[in-house]
Each structure stands twice: as C-alpha cells, then as structure tokens.
Design a protein around this motif. Structure first.
Motif, PDB file in Angstrom:
ATOM      1  N   LEU A  62     -32.357  21.501  73.692  1.00 39.93           N
ATOM      2  CA  LEU A  62     -33.091  21.609  74.959  1.00 39.93           C
ATOM      3  C   LEU A  62     -33.589  23.035  75.178  1.00 39.93           C
ATOM      4  O   LEU A  62     -34.668  23.255  75.704  1.00 39.93           O
ATOM      5  CB  LEU A  62     -32.209  21.170  76.119  1.00 39.93           C
ATOM      6  CG  LEU A  62     -31.826  19.691  76.159  1.00 39.93           C
ATOM      7  CD1 LEU A  62     -31.125  19.367  77.456  1.00 39.93           C
ATOM      8  CD2 LEU A  62     -33.034  18.805  75.993  1.00 39.93           C
ATOM      9  N   LEU A 107     -38.617  11.654  89.085  1.00 38.63           N
ATOM     10  CA  LEU A 107     -37.338  11.920  89.735  1.00 38.63           C
ATOM     11  C   LEU A 107     -36.518  10.634  89.828  1.00 38.63           C
ATOM     12  O   LEU A 107     -35.307  10.632  89.575  1.00 38.63           O
ATOM     13  CB  LEU A 107     -37.566  12.502  91.134  1.00 38.63           C
ATOM     14  CG  LEU A 107     -38.043  13.951  91.178  1.00 38.63           C
ATOM     15  CD1 LEU A 107     -38.345  14.363  92.605  1.00 38.63           C
ATOM     16  CD2 LEU A 107     -37.016  14.882  90.578  1.00 38.63           C
ATOM     17  N   SER A 110     -35.099   9.838  86.528  1.00 34.96           N
ATOM     18  CA  SER A 110     -33.938  10.682  86.241  1.00 34.96           C
ATOM     19  C   SER A 110     -32.703  10.137  86.953  1.00 34.96           C
ATOM     20  O   SER A 110     -31.601  10.141  86.402  1.00 34.96           O
ATOM     21  CB  SER A 110     -34.204  12.115  86.710  1.00 34.96           C
ATOM     22  OG  SER A 110     -34.555  12.947  85.650  1.00 34.96           O
ATOM     23  N   TYR A 111     -32.920   9.682  88.180  1.00 38.22           N
ATOM     24  CA  TYR A 111     -31.816   9.111  88.954  1.00 38.22           C
ATOM     25  C   TYR A 111     -31.244   7.887  88.243  1.00 38.22           C
ATOM     26  O   TYR A 111     -30.031   7.760  88.051  1.00 38.22           O
ATOM     27  CB  TYR A 111     -32.330   8.761  90.352  1.00 38.22           C
ATOM     28  CG  TYR A 111     -31.368   8.042  91.238  1.00 38.22           C
ATOM     29  CD1 TYR A 111     -31.717   6.822  91.811  1.00 38.22           C
ATOM     30  CD2 TYR A 111     -30.131   8.589  91.552  1.00 38.22           C
ATOM     31  CE1 TYR A 111     -30.855   6.160  92.652  1.00 38.22           C
ATOM     32  CE2 TYR A 111     -29.261   7.921  92.386  1.00 38.22           C
ATOM     33  CZ  TYR A 111     -29.626   6.711  92.937  1.00 38.22           C
ATOM     34  OH  TYR A 111     -28.767   6.052  93.778  1.00 38.22           O
ATOM     35  N   ALA A 114     -29.316   8.961  85.120  1.00 38.64           N
ATOM     36  CA  ALA A 114     -27.983   9.503  85.399  1.00 38.64           C
ATOM     37  C   ALA A 114     -27.038   8.365  85.791  1.00 38.64           C
ATOM     38  O   ALA A 114     -25.857   8.352  85.417  1.00 38.64           O
ATOM     39  CB  ALA A 114     -28.077  10.541  86.518  1.00 38.64           C
ATOM     40  N   LEU A 355     -29.921  13.586  78.748  1.00 32.58           N
ATOM     41  CA  LEU A 355     -30.229  15.021  78.839  1.00 32.58           C
ATOM     42  C   LEU A 355     -31.694  15.272  78.497  1.00 32.58           C
ATOM     43  O   LEU A 355     -32.383  16.041  79.169  1.00 32.58           O
ATOM     44  CB  LEU A 355     -29.322  15.817  77.896  1.00 32.58           C
ATOM     45  CG  LEU A 355     -27.889  16.046  78.368  1.00 32.58           C
ATOM     46  CD1 LEU A 355     -27.120  16.845  77.331  1.00 32.58           C
ATOM     47  CD2 LEU A 355     -27.870  16.774  79.696  1.00 32.58           C
ATOM     48  N   HIS A 358     -33.897  14.163  81.347  1.00 33.22           N
ATOM     49  CA  HIS A 358     -33.838  15.091  82.477  1.00 33.22           C
ATOM     50  C   HIS A 358     -34.644  16.345  82.200  1.00 33.22           C
ATOM     51  O   HIS A 358     -35.249  16.922  83.107  1.00 33.22           O
ATOM     52  CB  HIS A 358     -32.390  15.461  82.788  1.00 33.22           C
ATOM     53  CG  HIS A 358     -31.618  14.343  83.365  1.00 33.22           C
ATOM     54  ND1 HIS A 358     -30.375  13.980  82.919  1.00 33.22           N
ATOM     55  CD2 HIS A 358     -31.913  13.476  84.353  1.00 33.22           C
ATOM     56  CE1 HIS A 358     -29.944  12.950  83.613  1.00 33.22           C
ATOM     57  NE2 HIS A 358     -30.855  12.626  84.486  1.00 33.22           N
ATOM     58  N   LEU A 359     -34.652  16.776  80.961  1.00 31.55           N
ATOM     59  CA  LEU A 359     -35.460  17.940  80.637  1.00 31.55           C
ATOM     60  C   LEU A 359     -36.935  17.658  80.827  1.00 31.55           C
ATOM     61  O   LEU A 359     -37.691  18.482  81.352  1.00 31.55           O
ATOM     62  CB  LEU A 359     -35.208  18.387  79.193  1.00 31.55           C
ATOM     63  CG  LEU A 359     -35.989  19.657  78.871  1.00 31.55           C
ATOM     64  CD1 LEU A 359     -35.240  20.881  79.327  1.00 31.55           C
ATOM     65  CD2 LEU A 359     -36.328  19.772  77.400  1.00 31.55           C
ATOM     66  N   ASP A 361     -38.161  15.636  82.893  1.00 32.07           N
ATOM     67  CA  ASP A 361     -38.372  15.668  84.345  1.00 32.07           C
ATOM     68  C   ASP A 361     -38.441  17.104  84.852  1.00 32.07           C
ATOM     69  O   ASP A 361     -39.273  17.466  85.674  1.00 32.07           O
ATOM     70  CB  ASP A 361     -37.229  14.915  85.020  1.00 32.07           C
ATOM     71  CG  ASP A 361     -37.416  14.832  86.505  1.00 32.07           C
ATOM     72  OD1 ASP A 361     -36.421  14.773  87.231  1.00 32.07           O
ATOM     73  OD2 ASP A 361     -38.584  14.834  86.957  1.00 32.07           O
ATOM     74  N   LEU A 362     -37.556  17.948  84.341  1.00 35.37           N
ATOM     75  CA  LEU A 362     -37.531  19.351  84.750  1.00 35.37           C
ATOM     76  C   LEU A 362     -38.872  20.029  84.502  1.00 35.37           C
ATOM     77  O   LEU A 362     -39.399  20.751  85.342  1.00 35.37           O
ATOM     78  CB  LEU A 362     -36.468  20.104  83.956  1.00 35.37           C
ATOM     79  CG  LEU A 362     -35.094  20.250  84.587  1.00 35.37           C
ATOM     80  CD1 LEU A 362     -34.198  21.048  83.671  1.00 35.37           C
ATOM     81  CD2 LEU A 362     -35.216  20.942  85.927  1.00 35.37           C
ATOM     82  N   ILE A 365     -41.364  19.031  86.946  1.00 36.30           N
ATOM     83  CA  ILE A 365     -41.105  19.662  88.244  1.00 36.30           C
ATOM     84  C   ILE A 365     -41.810  21.001  88.337  1.00 36.30           C
ATOM     85  O   ILE A 365     -42.299  21.385  89.403  1.00 36.30           O
ATOM     86  CB  ILE A 365     -39.584  19.819  88.458  1.00 36.30           C
ATOM     87  CG1 ILE A 365     -38.967  18.477  88.819  1.00 36.30           C
ATOM     88  CG2 ILE A 365     -39.269  20.823  89.539  1.00 36.30           C
ATOM     89  CD1 ILE A 365     -37.471  18.515  88.949  1.00 36.30           C
TER      90      ILE A 365
END
Lengths: 375, 134
Positions: A62, A107, A110-111, A114, A355, A358-359, A361-362, A365
């Motif tokens: 990552l 988002l 991602s939710y 998780a 992971l 989520h990256l 998504d990051l 963002i």
C-alpha cells in the motif's frame, strides 16, 4: 502412514469440510512436530505470526501505491501551481455532483468491505458473501458514473493532450504560427464556457450555456428578473461577465448592470484586454469567488487547457483501473467464500483485499476535492 | 505451542479482534458528513475569505480527517501492530516531501517562464463601464 486428514499437507480444507472443522494435518511424513492448521505455512511459527506478516507485506505494498499516486499528485500540484486560471476555468467541465455521488458510493463500499471482514472473523459466511457482493456493486456503480462522465467529456471533444478541442494544436495545426481568421473562428466555435453554479449574474440565473443564442448583450435583463428569483438576497450579486462564444472574447469589457447603484460591485469588475486578464489580479467579488471565463484567460493559457484534462484523465483513469482490479479481487474472494475457505481462524485474503479496497477509497477521498471542488 | 513467543500475544490480539459494528456504522456516517462538509466549505457563498488557496486548504484538511478515520477504523490500524502505522505515515511523509520540494523548485523558475503575451499590469484598471449599455 495415513494422515489424519484426507487432504494433503499444506492445502486448504477441501470444499466438503465444514468451515469450523479446519483440519489439522498430522505429520506421519516425518515432520517431527505437532499438527498445525492446514493454512499455516511452514516458515511461520504460529498462525498469528503468519497473519501479522501478511498484513505487514500488504501495508508495504500500500505504501508503494501511495507513492505511485503521489507522483501524479505532484504533477497535479505543479500544473495547478503554475496555471491556476486554467484549473479554475477548466474544472467547470466536471460536475461536482457526480463526484460527490462517487465519493459516497466508495465510502459505502468501504463500509461494506469492513463489515465483510468482520463477518469473516465471526464465521458469518453468508453475510461475508453478501458484503463482498455489495462492495463489488459499489465498484460497479463507481465505474458506471465514471463512464458517464468520460462520455460526456468526449462528446465535447475534451480529450487529454493534443486532441483537446481547446488546444490550439487541434487538428495538428502549427502551434507557433499565428492563427488564421478561420482558425480563430473554428476555435471559438468549439469553445464552451462551462457554467459553475456560482457563475450567476445578478438575479441568480444561469445564463451561460454553450453557444447561447441570446448573445452577449442581455445582461441588463438579469437586473429585471431579480424580482423572480428564489435565492436569498445575499447570494450572487455578481456582475455578469460577457462570455458568449459568439461575442468577441478578447477586448470585450465587462458590464456591471448595477453600476452606480447600491448593488454595484464593491470592486471593479474585471476588464478583458487583449491577451486576457491575469486571475490573481482579480479580487473576489462580493458574494463569492471570481468568475473566470475562457475569454478571460491569457492567450497562452487558452492553449494550455489540455493541462487540466490530461491530469484529470490520468489520475481518474489510473484510479479507475485500480477500482477495476479491486472488483476482480472481490469476485475472487466471493468465489473462495462460496467454497467456505474463510473462517475465524483464517480470513487473511479477505482482510488484505479489504485493505486494498480501502486504499482505493482513500485515494478518491483526496482526488475529489482536488479535481472537482476548485473554486 | 512450543514456539510461542511474546510477539505472538500481540499478534493474537490483532488476529482475533473484530471491529464492533456500531463503530463501523458511526465512522461511515461521519465520513458521509465530512464529505458534505468538504463540498459545503468549498462552495461557501458570501464568504469574504473565499480565496482559492483557503478553499483547497480547508478541503485537504477535511480529507485528511477522513483519511485518518478510514485508516484507523476501517483498515484496523488502531488495533494493529504499530509498525503498520509507521509504514503508512512514512509513505505520506515522503509524498509530502515530494510535493513540497517540487513546488518550491517550480516556483523558483516560474519567473523565467515566458510571460503571457499582451499582458500589462497597468491595464488592469477596471473599465469605466463605458461599454454600450443594452
């Protein structure tokens, strides 16, 4: 000697296994130490160590992804730092509402991702599969919106690089030679002044769609229509800027219909001069940020519009590619989950796939405000 | 197991911790609200301080908060081995260095770039509105 389990050493439990009964493999073949879970590789002491190591490796990957996108962020920073007006104008070709929806979708995905990891940890196989499917759907929705946006750009001939209609090199003409009258006319014909919802003249109406037929002299009517406006009085007492593509873009002064009245612009509206007006000379007019139109850009800036679109397509393209890869990972995880390969003792692939997602998504963002919310 | 080391206790904790569902939900809602805040902050009307540089700073600040939330809770960093956090922070630090130094360097050479044609600062004076009324 027969081993205690039907599967061979080192393989995952066969599909027929109940998820809770992760087979321990005996070591009749001469290993010499006690049985351990089938998913534990030999070079690790405990499953926990193996899991921790997997996580470490994933985080290192990552980090490399962050650096890769970092390179593009550097390019963005330099381009925007050197051409703020180009970015301020060209970004209006993007619709921030699509960007906001994209952000919300990612988002949410991602939710659900998780939550899926949590489901794997708690042996909730059905829930895990459902969450993986939802995450995949989120990625699909995101790419769908990207497709809509890209198609809209291409329909307007807003390509990255040379093919960009706003780039004076369009159709391979000589960049350095002075434009002929025909080229100028051709260029103006394709120039579209995108409207930002902030670009409202007094009265609060949108007035600058592409190729507006009403021409450029209609600003006075906006003062009349202020009575019909529903917007609160504080908003958008902005002097209208003449920006129709059919008008003379360069050399047309800006008219303030409220000149001499109490609503006159507190600072003088910008005047277009041959070559355009440098943006940082403009003060924010009352009620908001300065309006930038194509005609207000310096001539060299007008030739550099593709700078914005190049970085836009490159960043969102690379990000979109990552989303596609992530969707593939979701499919793979889903198939494995169907086979019952994940349980509370072993869910590493789900975790690592999470992971990665989520990256992705990051990164979005950060992309969203930098590309869509430039004011 | 015979090879148990103290390290594995930390791994053990990391291995078995499932994030509470209520926490995931709260963070998700917070992220959505922060997204709304990002849009709102950059589109403030009547904001006398609405200069582009301020906007991007606010937006990036909010994005940073969102990133921290995602990293800590969604990506489980809060309960992970601290070294994972070190990795990601280091990568962000290096990207920041990358951007900062490049901008500094670029700024130093900006003055040598060919100035835009036809631009004279003295002609910035706003017009008298002498253009024909309508």
């Amino acid at each position: 000697m027969a081993t205690t389990a039907s599967d061979t050493h080192g393989h995952d439990p066969s599909p027929g296994h109940d998820a809770h009964d992760h087979a321990k493999v005996g070591h009749g073949d001469g290993h010499g130490h006690e049985a351990h879970p089938a998913h534990l590789a030999h070079h690790f002491d405990t499953p926990e160590q193996q899991f921790g190591t997997s996580k470490l490796g994933m985080w290192t990957f990552l980090a490399t992804e962050v650096l890769m996108f970092g390179g593009l962020f550097v390019a963005y920073s330099v381009l925007r730092h050197n051409n703020p007006e180009v970015f301020l104008w060209a970004h209006k070709a993007l619709d921030w509402k699509w960007g906001a929806i994209d952000t919300a979708i990612l988002l949410a995905s991602s939710y659900t991702m998780a939550w899926g990891v949590r489901a794997a940890q708690l042996n909730q196989r059905g829930l895990l599969m459902f969450m993986l499917a939802l995450t995949f759907a989120g990625g699909l929705g995101f790419m769908g919106i990207k497709a809509i946006e890209y198609e809209a750009k291409w329909r307007h001939h807003l390509f990255p690089g040379k093919l960009n209609v706003l780039n004076v090199e369009y159709k391979g003409q000589n960049f350095k030679a002075p434009l002929t009258a025909e080229q100028i006319a051709n260029q103006k014909e394709h120039t579209i002044d995108y409207v930002d919802s902030h670009d409202k003249p007094a009265g609060g109406e949108h007035t600058m769609p592409a190729k507006q037929e009403s021409g450029n002299g209609e600003s006075s009517t906006h003062g009349d229509s202020s009575a019909e406006v529903h917007t609160p009085p504080v908003a958008h007492d902005a002097p209208p800027v003449i920006a129709s593509v059919h008008a003379e873009l360069i050399g047309t002064p800006v008219i303030d219909p409220h000149e001499g009245t109490a609503n006159a612009a507190k600072i003088k509206p910008p005047v277009t001069i041959p070559g355009g007006v440098k943006l940082d000379a403009l003060e924010p007019h009352q009620g908001g940020h300065a309006i930038v139109t194509y005609g207000m850009l310096h001539t060299p800036d007008q030739k550099k519009i593709n700078a914005f679109f190049s970085i836009y397509f490159m960043m969102t393209g690379l990000h979109g590619f990552h989303v596609l890869v992530g969707m593939g990972v979701m499919v793979w995880l889903f198939i494995r989950a169907t086979r019952g390969e994940f349980h509370s003792e072993y869910y590493t692939p789900v975790d690592l796939g999470g992971l990665y997602w989520h990256l992705v998504d990051l990164i979005w963002i950060f992309l969203f405000p930098l590309l869509y919310l430039i004011h | 197991m015979a090879h148990q080391v103290s390290n594995s206790e930390a791994h053990e904790k990391q291995h078995h911790h499932a994030v509470p569902l209520w926490l995931l939900t709260v963070v998700f809602i917070a992220l959505l609200l922060l997204t709304g805040a990002t849009v709102w902050v950059t589109r403030l009307d009547g904001n006398q301080v609405n200069v582009p540089s301020f906007n991007i700073l606010m937006a990036l600040l909010i994005a940073f908060v969102k990133a921290v939330l995602v990293c800590l809770i969604f990506m489980h960093l809060r309960w992970d081995s601290p070294f994972n956090t070190v990795i990601i922070i280091c990568s962000l630090l290096f990207v920041s260095l990358f951007i900062a130094f490049t901008i500094i360097d670029s700024s130093m050479y900006k003055s040598t770039l060919t100035p835009p044609s036809g631009f004279t600062p003295s002609e910035q004076i706003a017009g008298d509105g002498a253009a024909p009324a309508h």
